[in-house]
Design a protein around this motif. Structure first.
Motif, PDB file in Angstrom:
ATOM      1  N   ILE A  29      -0.322   1.213   2.182  1.00  0.00           N
ATOM      2  CA  ILE A  29       0.975   1.062   1.506  1.00  0.00           C
ATOM      3  C   ILE A  29       1.698  -0.113   2.166  1.00  0.00           C
ATOM      4  CG2 ILE A  29       2.211   2.711   3.018  1.00  0.00           C
ATOM      5  CD1 ILE A  29       3.754   3.606   0.463  1.00  0.00           C
ATOM      6  N   GLY A  32       5.871  -0.076  -0.960  1.00  0.00           N
ATOM      7  CA  GLY A  32       5.978   1.268  -1.539  1.00  0.00           C
ATOM      8  C   GLY A  32       6.587   1.307  -2.932  1.00  0.00           C
ATOM      9  N   LEU A  37       6.443   5.224  -6.488  1.00  0.00           N
ATOM     10  CA  LEU A  37       6.844   5.533  -7.870  1.00  0.00           C
ATOM     11  C   LEU A  37       5.701   6.240  -8.590  1.00  0.00           C
ATOM     12  CD1 LEU A  37       9.569   4.761  -9.165  1.00  0.00           C
ATOM     13  CD2 LEU A  37       8.374   2.908 -10.344  1.00  0.00           C
ATOM     14  N   ALA A 108      12.082  -5.319  -1.390  1.00  0.00           N
ATOM     15  CA  ALA A 108      11.151  -4.297  -0.867  1.00  0.00           C
ATOM     16  C   ALA A 108       9.692  -4.627  -1.207  1.00  0.00           C
ATOM     17  CB  ALA A 108      11.516  -2.928  -1.446  1.00  0.00           C
ATOM     18  N   THR A 110       6.150  -6.430  -1.915  1.00  0.00           N
ATOM     19  CA  THR A 110       5.462  -7.500  -1.191  1.00  0.00           C
ATOM     20  C   THR A 110       4.491  -8.232  -2.114  1.00  0.00           C
ATOM     21  OG1 THR A 110       3.597  -6.103  -0.538  1.00  0.00           O
ATOM     22  CG2 THR A 110       5.536  -6.088   0.920  1.00  0.00           C
ATOM     23  N   GLY A 112       1.452  -8.987  -1.334  1.00  0.00           N
ATOM     24  CA  GLY A 112       0.138  -8.328  -1.259  1.00  0.00           C
ATOM     25  C   GLY A 112       0.066  -7.115  -2.173  1.00  0.00           C
ATOM     26  N   GLY A 113       1.152  -6.309  -2.177  1.00  0.00           N
ATOM     27  CA  GLY A 113       1.181  -5.130  -3.049  1.00  0.00           C
ATOM     28  C   GLY A 113       1.158  -5.537  -4.506  1.00  0.00           C
ATOM     29  N   ASN A 114       1.885  -6.610  -4.821  1.00  0.00           N
ATOM     30  CA  ASN A 114       1.954  -7.081  -6.203  1.00  0.00           C
ATOM     31  C   ASN A 114       0.565  -7.471  -6.708  1.00  0.00           C
ATOM     32  OD1 ASN A 114       2.313  -9.384  -8.252  1.00  0.00           O
ATOM     33  ND2 ASN A 114       4.343  -8.449  -8.235  1.00  0.00           N
ATOM     34  N   SER A 116      -2.304  -6.653  -5.450  1.00  0.00           N
ATOM     35  CA  SER A 116      -3.271  -5.557  -5.339  1.00  0.00           C
ATOM     36  C   SER A 116      -3.161  -4.575  -6.490  1.00  0.00           C
ATOM     37  CB  SER A 116      -3.080  -4.824  -4.011  1.00  0.00           C
ATOM     38  OG  SER A 116      -3.314  -5.719  -2.947  1.00  0.00           O
ATOM     39  N   GLU A 117      -2.031  -4.570  -7.190  1.00  0.00           N
ATOM     40  CA  GLU A 117      -1.925  -3.680  -8.351  1.00  0.00           C
ATOM     41  C   GLU A 117      -2.752  -4.202  -9.533  1.00  0.00           C
ATOM     42  OE1 GLU A 117       1.486  -1.379  -9.389  1.00  0.00           O
ATOM     43  OE2 GLU A 117       2.590  -2.140  -7.684  1.00  0.00           O
ATOM     44  N   ASP A 123       4.481 -11.290 -12.324  1.00  0.00           N
ATOM     45  CA  ASP A 123       4.776 -12.730 -12.326  1.00  0.00           C
ATOM     46  C   ASP A 123       3.950 -13.569 -11.353  1.00  0.00           C
ATOM     47  OD1 ASP A 123       7.032 -12.792 -14.311  1.00  0.00           O
ATOM     48  OD2 ASP A 123       7.757 -11.269 -12.924  1.00  0.00           O
ATOM     49  N   PHE A 165      -8.387  -4.532   2.995  1.00  0.00           N
ATOM     50  CA  PHE A 165      -7.054  -4.850   2.473  1.00  0.00           C
ATOM     51  C   PHE A 165      -6.768  -6.339   2.579  1.00  0.00           C
ATOM     52  CE2 PHE A 165      -6.201  -3.404   6.854  1.00  0.00           C
ATOM     53  CZ  PHE A 165      -5.313  -4.352   7.339  1.00  0.00           C
ATOM     54  N   LEU A 166      -5.729  -6.730   1.842  1.00  0.00           N
ATOM     55  CA  LEU A 166      -5.334  -8.142   1.735  1.00  0.00           C
ATOM     56  C   LEU A 166      -4.447  -8.486   2.922  1.00  0.00           C
ATOM     57  CD1 LEU A 166      -5.155 -10.642  -0.144  1.00  0.00           C
ATOM     58  CD2 LEU A 166      -3.448  -9.421  -1.460  1.00  0.00           C
ATOM     59  N   VAL A 191      15.406  -7.542 -16.860  1.00  0.00           N
ATOM     60  CA  VAL A 191      14.650  -7.133 -15.676  1.00  0.00           C
ATOM     61  C   VAL A 191      13.276  -6.573 -16.050  1.00  0.00           C
ATOM     62  CG1 VAL A 191      16.613  -6.726 -14.157  1.00  0.00           C
ATOM     63  CG2 VAL A 191      15.780  -4.865 -15.605  1.00  0.00           C
ATOM     64  N   ASP A 192      12.828  -6.859 -17.261  1.00  0.00           N
ATOM     65  CA  ASP A 192      11.542  -6.302 -17.700  1.00  0.00           C
ATOM     66  C   ASP A 192      10.376  -7.188 -17.239  1.00  0.00           C
ATOM     67  OD1 ASP A 192       9.910  -4.530 -18.969  1.00  0.00           O
ATOM     68  OD2 ASP A 192      10.171  -5.401 -20.966  1.00  0.00           O
ATOM     69  N   SER A 193       9.179  -6.591 -17.233  1.00  0.00           N
ATOM     70  CA  SER A 193       7.972  -7.400 -17.037  1.00  0.00           C
ATOM     71  C   SER A 193       7.805  -8.315 -18.247  1.00  0.00           C
ATOM     72  CB  SER A 193       6.742  -6.507 -16.915  1.00  0.00           C
ATOM     73  OG  SER A 193       6.806  -5.783 -15.723  1.00  0.00           O
TER      74      SER A 193
HETATM   75  C1  LIG Z   1      11.365  -1.228 -11.493  1.00  0.00           C
HETATM   76  C2  LIG Z   1      10.289  -2.221 -11.143  1.00  0.00           C
HETATM   77  C3  LIG Z   1      10.253  -3.423 -11.833  1.00  0.00           C
HETATM   78  C4  LIG Z   1       9.257  -4.367 -11.513  1.00  0.00           C
HETATM   79  N1  LIG Z   1       9.250  -5.545 -12.228  1.00  0.00           N
HETATM   80  C5  LIG Z   1       8.349  -6.486 -11.892  1.00  0.00           C
HETATM   81  C6  LIG Z   1       8.364  -7.752 -12.545  1.00  0.00           C
HETATM   82  O1  LIG Z   1       9.179  -8.036 -13.440  1.00  0.00           O
HETATM   83  N2  LIG Z   1       7.439  -8.679 -12.165  1.00  0.00           N
HETATM   84  C7  LIG Z   1       6.526  -8.419 -11.174  1.00  0.00           C
HETATM   85  O2  LIG Z   1       5.748  -9.298 -10.850  1.00  0.00           O
HETATM   86  N3  LIG Z   1       6.503  -7.243 -10.539  1.00  0.00           N
HETATM   87  C8  LIG Z   1       7.382  -6.264 -10.863  1.00  0.00           C
HETATM   88  N4  LIG Z   1       7.357  -5.064 -10.201  1.00  0.00           N
HETATM   89  C9  LIG Z   1       6.325  -4.790  -9.167  1.00  0.00           C
HETATM   90  C10 LIG Z   1       6.799  -5.277  -7.806  1.00  0.00           C
HETATM   91  O3  LIG Z   1       6.552  -6.656  -7.824  1.00  0.00           O
HETATM   92  C11 LIG Z   1       6.065  -4.738  -6.544  1.00  0.00           C
HETATM   93  O4  LIG Z   1       6.142  -5.678  -5.559  1.00  0.00           O
HETATM   94  C12 LIG Z   1       4.614  -4.508  -6.586  1.00  0.00           C
HETATM   95  O5  LIG Z   1       4.303  -3.771  -7.707  1.00  0.00           O
HETATM   96  C13 LIG Z   1       4.105  -3.641  -5.419  1.00  0.00           C
HETATM   97  O6  LIG Z   1       4.455  -4.161  -4.172  1.00  0.00           O
HETATM   98  P1  LIG Z   1       4.633  -3.173  -2.930  1.00  0.00           P
HETATM   99  O7  LIG Z   1       4.600  -3.982  -1.711  1.00  0.00           O
HETATM  100  O8  LIG Z   1       5.791  -2.279  -3.110  1.00  0.00           O
HETATM  101  O9  LIG Z   1       3.260  -2.312  -3.017  1.00  0.00           O
HETATM  102  P2  LIG Z   1       2.980  -0.797  -2.704  1.00  0.00           P
HETATM  103  O10 LIG Z   1       3.765   0.083  -3.626  1.00  0.00           O
HETATM  104  O11 LIG Z   1       3.093  -0.516  -1.254  1.00  0.00           O
HETATM  105  O12 LIG Z   1       1.423  -0.733  -3.106  1.00  0.00           O
HETATM  106  C14 LIG Z   1       1.033  -0.927  -4.462  1.00  0.00           C
HETATM  107  C15 LIG Z   1      -0.498  -0.850  -4.531  1.00  0.00           C
HETATM  108  O13 LIG Z   1      -1.078  -1.941  -3.830  1.00  0.00           O
HETATM  109  C16 LIG Z   1      -1.887  -1.492  -2.733  1.00  0.00           C
HETATM  110  N5  LIG Z   1      -1.592  -2.412  -1.637  1.00  0.00           N
HETATM  111  C17 LIG Z   1      -0.382  -2.725  -1.120  1.00  0.00           C
HETATM  112  N6  LIG Z   1      -0.509  -3.689  -0.200  1.00  0.00           N
HETATM  113  C18 LIG Z   1      -1.825  -3.989  -0.111  1.00  0.00           C
HETATM  114  C19 LIG Z   1      -2.594  -4.902   0.676  1.00  0.00           C
HETATM  115  N7  LIG Z   1      -2.014  -5.724   1.560  1.00  0.00           N
HETATM  116  N8  LIG Z   1      -3.938  -4.943   0.496  1.00  0.00           N
HETATM  117  C20 LIG Z   1      -4.539  -4.121  -0.412  1.00  0.00           C
HETATM  118  N9  LIG Z   1      -3.875  -3.231  -1.176  1.00  0.00           N
HETATM  119  C21 LIG Z   1      -2.528  -3.181  -1.023  1.00  0.00           C
HETATM  120  C22 LIG Z   1      -1.469  -0.042  -2.455  1.00  0.00           C
HETATM  121  O14 LIG Z   1      -2.522   0.727  -1.933  1.00  0.00           O
HETATM  122  C23 LIG Z   1      -1.081   0.412  -3.866  1.00  0.00           C
HETATM  123  O15 LIG Z   1      -2.226   0.759  -4.592  1.00  0.00           O
HETATM  124  C24 LIG Z   1       8.314  -4.096 -10.499  1.00  0.00           C
HETATM  125  C25 LIG Z   1       8.353  -2.888  -9.789  1.00  0.00           C
HETATM  126  C26 LIG Z   1       9.337  -1.957 -10.100  1.00  0.00           C
HETATM  127  C27 LIG Z   1       9.355  -0.673  -9.316  1.00  0.00           C
END
Ligand SMILES: Cc1cc2nc3c(=O)[nH]c(=O)nc-3n(C[C@H](O)[C@H](O)[C@H](O)COP(=O)(O)OP(=O)(O)OC[C@H]3O[C@@H](n4cnc5c(N)ncnc54)[C@H](O)[C@@H]3O)c2cc1C
Length: 287
Positions: A29, A32, A37, A108, A110, A112-114, A116-117, A123, A165-166, A191-193
């Motif tokens: 994580i 988060g 979520l 909040a 990151t 990497g999380g972005n 990795s999804e 974006d 992991f990344l 604020v939409d995707s």
């Molecule tokens: C309300 C809302 C609106 C959003 N709108 C947009 C938008 O308009 N445009 C956009 O680009 N994004 C959008 N997002 C996504 C947002 O950019 C988050 O940054 C991204 O989805 C997850 O980042 P995080 O660090 O919170 O990841 P986390 O929630 O911590 O992890 C997400 C996933 O990635 C994995 N993960 C996390 N870090 C790593 C790593 N270093 N290596 C390997 N796996 C990893 C985790 O295991 C998990 O599966 C939105 C999110 C929300 C909640």
């Protein structure tokens, strides 16, 4: 939300040890914003969550010796948006983060999380793919680099394997004559995707002849899509309105969107053409 064990290692080796120990039942994580979520909505998650935030060296943005840019996986969107190093590398790049969700999410979430999804509606992947960025992944077998062209495998699927992991992104140097723009079309709210998005980079000479071009489509298929035929059509050509229209039509043909609450597949294909044309026009007008 299911009960999980939370681990907070302080080194990459410590994190990898936990990932290896619990195998399929462990996941990392970062910010988060996606994972928590999803867990609250009852989506499947691992029983062992490995927090990366206490591991030193996973965040920050620095220029590399060759003029490229390195971004730690735990760097937040807001840190990139406000980074002088990122702006120095390519001014349009940090600006594109202003399009991402709200400032609270950007503080909040990151990079990497972005990535990795594996979500092509997000974006950062579009422009990063245009730059030719590499994702650096670590596992107990060592480090490997994967081009973003090969990182996104399908909706929600990436090349990152279990136990891996990344850690960082490496962006190659961009010629200073290359100008970039990122355009995002949001059909529902500010604020939409993306309904569709286009990242385009052009190297134009004084007569508006395209020396080099890169066009990547976001939210237009299961992964970001490089519009190679549109790039080839404008290469070594003077960028006229009719050529821009042709490039828009070729980008439309390259897109594979699905119908969803942001629009029908046909509508999105048309928007790919419209936004490819307007992005190229803006670049051609020096915007
Ligand atoms: C309300 C809302 C609106 C959003 N709108 C947009 C938008 O308009 N445009 C956009 O680009 N994004 C959008 N997002 C996504 C947002 O950019 C988050 O940054 C991204 O989805 C997850 O980042 P995080 O660090 O919170 O990841 P986390 O929630 O911590 O992890 C997400 C996933 O990635 C994995 N993960 C996390 N870090 C790593 C790593 N270093 N290596 C390997 N796996 C990893 C985790 O295991 C998990 O599966 C939105 C999110 C929300 C909640």
């Amino acid at each position: 939300m299911r009960d999980v064990a939370y681990h907070e290692p302080v080194s990459i080796g410590g994190a990898l040890g936990i990932l290896d120990q619990y195998g399929e039942d462990a996941q990392v994580i970062a910010g988060g914003t996606g994972l928590i979520l999803g867990m609250k909505q009852g989506l499947p998650s691992a029983g062992h969550i490995v927090g990366l935030r206490k591991i030193p060296g996973l965040r920050g943005i620095s220029r590399t010796a060759d003029g490229g840019l390195q971004i730690g996986a735990l760097t937040t969107h807001r840190q990139i948006e406000t980074s002088a190093n990122a702006s120095d590398y390519c001014a349009a790049f940090p600006r594109s983060f202003a399009w991402l969700a709200t400032i609270r999410i950007r503080n909040a979430g990151t990079i990497g999380g972005n990535l990795s999804e594996g979500n092509a509606n997000y974006d950062p992947p579009t422009m990063l793919m245009g730059f030719g960025a590499q994702a650096v992944l670590v596992s107990s077998a060592g480090e490997r680099s994967v081009s973003l062209d090969d990182f996104f495998l399908g909706a929600g699927k990436t090349a990152c394997r279990r136990g891996e992991f990344l850690t960082r992104l490496l962006l190659p140097p961009q010629p200073s004559s290359f100008k970039w723009l990122y355009s995002k079309f949001r059909a529902r709210s500010v604020v939409d995707s993306a309904c569709v998005a286009v990242a385009a980079g052009l190297d134009l000479d004084g007569d508006h002849v395209v020396k080099s071009a890169r066009i990547v489509l976001g939210a237009a298929g299961p992964t970001p899509i490089r519009a190679s035929k549109a790039e080839a059509a404008i290469q070594n050509q003077r960028l006229t309105p009719s050529l821009i229209k042709e490039a828009g039509a070729l980008a439309r043909d390259a897109s594979e969107p699905v119908s969803d609450l942001r629009g029908s597949a046909d509508y999105k294909r048309d928007m790919v053409a419209v936004f490819t044309e307007s992005t190229l026009e803006d670049l051609s007008n020096g915007k």
